[in-house]
Write an enzyme that holds these catalytic residues in place. Structure first.
Site, PDB file in Angstrom:
ATOM      1  N   HIS A 120       0.805  -9.173   4.658  1.00 48.78           N
ATOM      2  CA  HIS A 120      -0.051  -8.241   4.602  1.00 48.78           C
ATOM      3  C   HIS A 120      -0.891  -8.331   3.180  1.00 48.78           C
ATOM      4  O   HIS A 120      -0.751  -7.539   2.600  1.00 48.78           O
ATOM      5  CB  HIS A 120       0.158  -6.874   4.992  1.00 48.78           C
ATOM      6  CG  HIS A 120      -0.979  -6.022   5.486  1.00 48.78           C
ATOM      7  ND1 HIS A 120      -0.939  -5.224   6.707  1.00 48.78           N
ATOM      8  CD2 HIS A 120      -1.721  -5.599   4.859  1.00 48.78           C
ATOM      9  CE1 HIS A 120      -1.930  -4.575   6.789  1.00 48.78           C
ATOM     10  NE2 HIS A 120      -2.765  -4.957   5.515  1.00 48.78           N
ATOM     11  N   GLN A 180       0.821  -1.222   0.032  1.00 47.81           N
ATOM     12  CA  GLN A 180       0.015   0.132  -0.041  1.00 47.81           C
ATOM     13  C   GLN A 180       0.793   1.067   0.076  1.00 47.81           C
ATOM     14  O   GLN A 180       0.451   2.253  -0.287  1.00 47.81           O
ATOM     15  CB  GLN A 180      -0.890  -0.132   1.272  1.00 47.81           C
ATOM     16  CG  GLN A 180      -1.991  -1.069   1.070  1.00 47.81           C
ATOM     17  CD  GLN A 180      -3.072  -1.180   2.357  1.00 47.81           C
ATOM     18  OE1 GLN A 180      -2.643  -1.747   3.460  1.00 47.81           O
ATOM     19  NE2 GLN A 180      -3.969  -0.763   2.224  1.00 47.81           N
ATOM     20  N   ASN A 231      -1.752 -10.996   8.368  1.00 45.60           N
ATOM     21  CA  ASN A 231      -2.517  -9.886   8.678  1.00 45.60           C
ATOM     22  C   ASN A 231      -3.958 -10.275   8.522  1.00 45.60           C
ATOM     23  O   ASN A 231      -4.350 -10.766   7.462  1.00 45.60           O
ATOM     24  CB  ASN A 231      -2.328  -8.513   7.711  1.00 45.60           C
ATOM     25  CG  ASN A 231      -3.156  -7.399   8.273  1.00 45.60           C
ATOM     26  OD1 ASN A 231      -3.179  -6.790   9.120  1.00 45.60           O
ATOM     27  ND2 ASN A 231      -4.172  -7.148   7.070  1.00 45.60           N
ATOM     28  N   GLU A 232      -4.963  -9.845   9.405  1.00 43.04           N
ATOM     29  CA  GLU A 232      -6.431 -10.474   9.145  1.00 43.04           C
ATOM     30  C   GLU A 232      -6.609 -11.886   8.671  1.00 43.04           C
ATOM     31  O   GLU A 232      -7.169 -11.973   7.531  1.00 43.04           O
ATOM     32  CB  GLU A 232      -6.916  -9.221   8.399  1.00 43.04           C
ATOM     33  CG  GLU A 232      -7.037  -7.855   8.831  1.00 43.04           C
ATOM     34  CD  GLU A 232      -7.990  -6.725   8.420  1.00 43.04           C
ATOM     35  OE1 GLU A 232      -8.374  -6.771   7.346  1.00 43.04           O
ATOM     36  OE2 GLU A 232      -8.150  -5.787   9.361  1.00 43.04           O
TER      37      GLU A 232
HETATM   38  C1  BGC Z   1      -6.451  -3.961   6.274  1.00 41.38           C
HETATM   39  C2  BGC Z   1      -5.620  -2.647   5.630  1.00 41.38           C
HETATM   40  C3  BGC Z   1      -6.556  -1.627   5.133  1.00 41.38           C
HETATM   41  C4  BGC Z   1      -7.557  -1.410   6.124  1.00 41.38           C
HETATM   42  C5  BGC Z   1      -8.544  -0.121   5.801  1.00 41.38           C
HETATM   43  C6  BGC Z   1      -7.612  -3.531   6.982  1.00 41.38           C
HETATM   44  O1  BGC Z   1      -8.622  -4.433   6.553  1.00 41.38           O
HETATM   45  O2  BGC Z   1      -5.330  -4.690   7.070  1.00 41.38           O
HETATM   46  O3  BGC Z   1      -4.461  -3.147   4.712  1.00 41.38           O
HETATM   47  O4  BGC Z   1      -6.064  -0.631   4.376  1.00 41.38           O
HETATM   48  O5  BGC Z   1      -8.109  -2.275   6.928  1.00 41.38           O
HETATM   49  O6  BGC Z   1      -9.503  -0.679   5.094  1.00 41.38           O
END
Ligand code: BGC
Length: 426
Positions: free
Chosen positions: A111, A17, A155-156
């Site tokens: 990520h 990003q 991540n997530e």
């Molecule tokens: C993610 C980010 C994303 C952010 C805002 C999260 O789900 O980890 O990469 O930019 O939310 O939407």
């Protein structure tokens, strides 16, 4: 409001990003497909790959003491089994820069973006990914393990299941629209739009097949099957074991996207089911982790049939969800009931063009964190999403989550008042 010296108060980014030119990644490839669903490609992003020192200094000068960023698998292992030492050196420089500025580096191994070769092998539904991710994690731990104290593996990790749920809702809506279109005489427009959508999907499938060898590549952010969901957990556990084998002192955990699910009358069962899917069923895999990374942006009201729209008249963010900073503390308390380890807020933030709203969001969200700590919850850090206005995936650069603005032409940085507000909290 002042947080103690040891509390990690910082901001977060993700490699794809912000860095720019992440050319060996699956996202880069998908952004450039002629029928891409991205509104624009990531391109140079924020140029953070070369400007990281300026960005870390901005964060440190504002008073923050921690920076969460991701190391990019597609850079470190651009071809299967071929690791690029130069890229490891790059991240070593980023880590050193953090330390020179009194900033604790917190790294994320994955990520969302993966190398194209991984997706060609079946991606995040393929058994081989567990071993591929373990080997990559072991390499990063061997090279950078001396320099970091905290690692987020994935991540997530629950994103794939959340997408599967959204895809089911969309499917339902599409079927309803198609029935309506078939029965609504003369209403050509619906039919035409629907047809175009289907056509695009067909093109995208062929284009994906060209790049990934399959019309439906399983990138990390694809609808996940239950088997794929379990596979992601096994990849996390394998990576954690690899890091711990070399550096038992490093704290390892994953992060989850968690909504503050608020049932309205009759919505209790649907809320419980959603929470089980979003959080509780992961406990057997994560309960011995050193910490859990909590990522929260809003609340979700739940009715008997599931998710409801935001209340009438609610303030919405650029992402079209409700501005509701109190959600964070609710989620922390909820998670703490079942997860006994440390909690780190690895993401929390708001997309808004009005920075006074962001500053308000920060004050209210962090008041909630302060109350949680006062009540004895082991919350060890807070990372605001995001340090920079950056590439918000399929929605491109129009979503402004940053504490620092980035001029899209010159890439010049301009710190916002919200950065000062957050930094003044320690
Ligand atoms: C993610 C980010 C994303 C952010 C805002 C999260 O789900 O980890 O990469 O930019 O939310 O939407």
């Amino acid at each position: 409001m002042r947080f103690p010296e040891a509390f990690l108060l910082g901001a977060a980014t993700a490699a794809h990003q912000v860095e720019g030119n992440n050319k060996n990644s699956d996202y880069w490839a998908q952004e450039l497909l002629p029928h891409s669903s991205f509104v624009e490609p990531s391109g140079v992003a924020c140029g953070h790959y070369t400007r990281y020192a300026e960005d870390i200094r901005l964060l440190a000068h504002a008073g923050l003491n921690a920076y969460r960023f991701s190391v990019e698998w597609a850079r470190i292992e651009p071809e299967e089994g071929k690791f690029d030492e130069k890229e490891i050196e790059h991240y070593r420089d980023v880590i050193r820069c953090c330390k020179e500025n009194g900033v604790e580096p917190v790294i994320t191994l994955m990520h969302f973006t993966s190398p194209v070769w991984l997706i060609r092998k079946g991606g995040w539904e393929a058994e081989s990914t567990v071993e591929d991710f373990r080997r990559y994690a072991a390499f990063v731990a061997e090279k950078l393990g001396d320099e970091v104290k905290i690692i987020c593996t994935i991540n997530e990790a629950n994103m794939g299941l959340q997408l599967a749920a959204i895809a089911r809702r969309f499917q339902l809506m599409a079927e309803q629209a198609q029935k309506k279109a078939a029965s609504a005489e003369g209403s050509v427009q619906v039919g035409m739009n629907f047809q175009k959508m289907m056509e695009n999907m067909r093109f995208a499938a062929a284009e994906n097949a060209g790049v990934f060898g399959t019309p439906q590549p399983q990138i990390f952010v694809s609808s996940r099957t239950p088997a794929g969901d379990a596979l992601v957990m096994r990849a996390h556990m394998a990576a954690k074991a690899a890091v711990k084998a070399l550096h038992p002192e490093i704290k390892v955990g994953l992060t989850l996207s968690l909504h503050d699910l608020q049932p309205l009358s009759g919505g209790e069962a649907a809320a419980k089911k959603a929470w089980d899917e979003e959080f509780t069923h992961y406990l057997p895999y994560i309960q011995n982790d050193d910490f859990l990374g909590v990522q929260n942006y809003t609340r979700t009201l739940m009715g008997p049939e599931g998710q409801l729209p935001p209340p009438e008249g609610a303030e919405l963010t650029q992402m079209d969800y409700e501005f509701y900073p109190e959600a964070l503390a609710n989620v922390l308390r909820r998670v703490h009931r079942d997860f006994q380890g440390d909690l780190i807020v690895t993401e929390n933030g708001v997309a808004t063009p009005d920075d006074t709203r962001r500053a308000d969001f920060i004050r209210r969200a962090l008041k909630g964190v302060e109350d949680c700590i006062a009540d004895g919850l082991p919350v060890k850090g807070y990372f605001h999403w995001s340090l920079l206005d950056n590439f918000e995936w399929q929605k491109g650069y129009a979503m402004t989550f940053g504490l620092v603005a980035v001029d899209r032409t010159t890439l010049e940085r301009t710190p916002k008042e919200s950065l000062r507000v957050l930094g003044a909290m320690r």
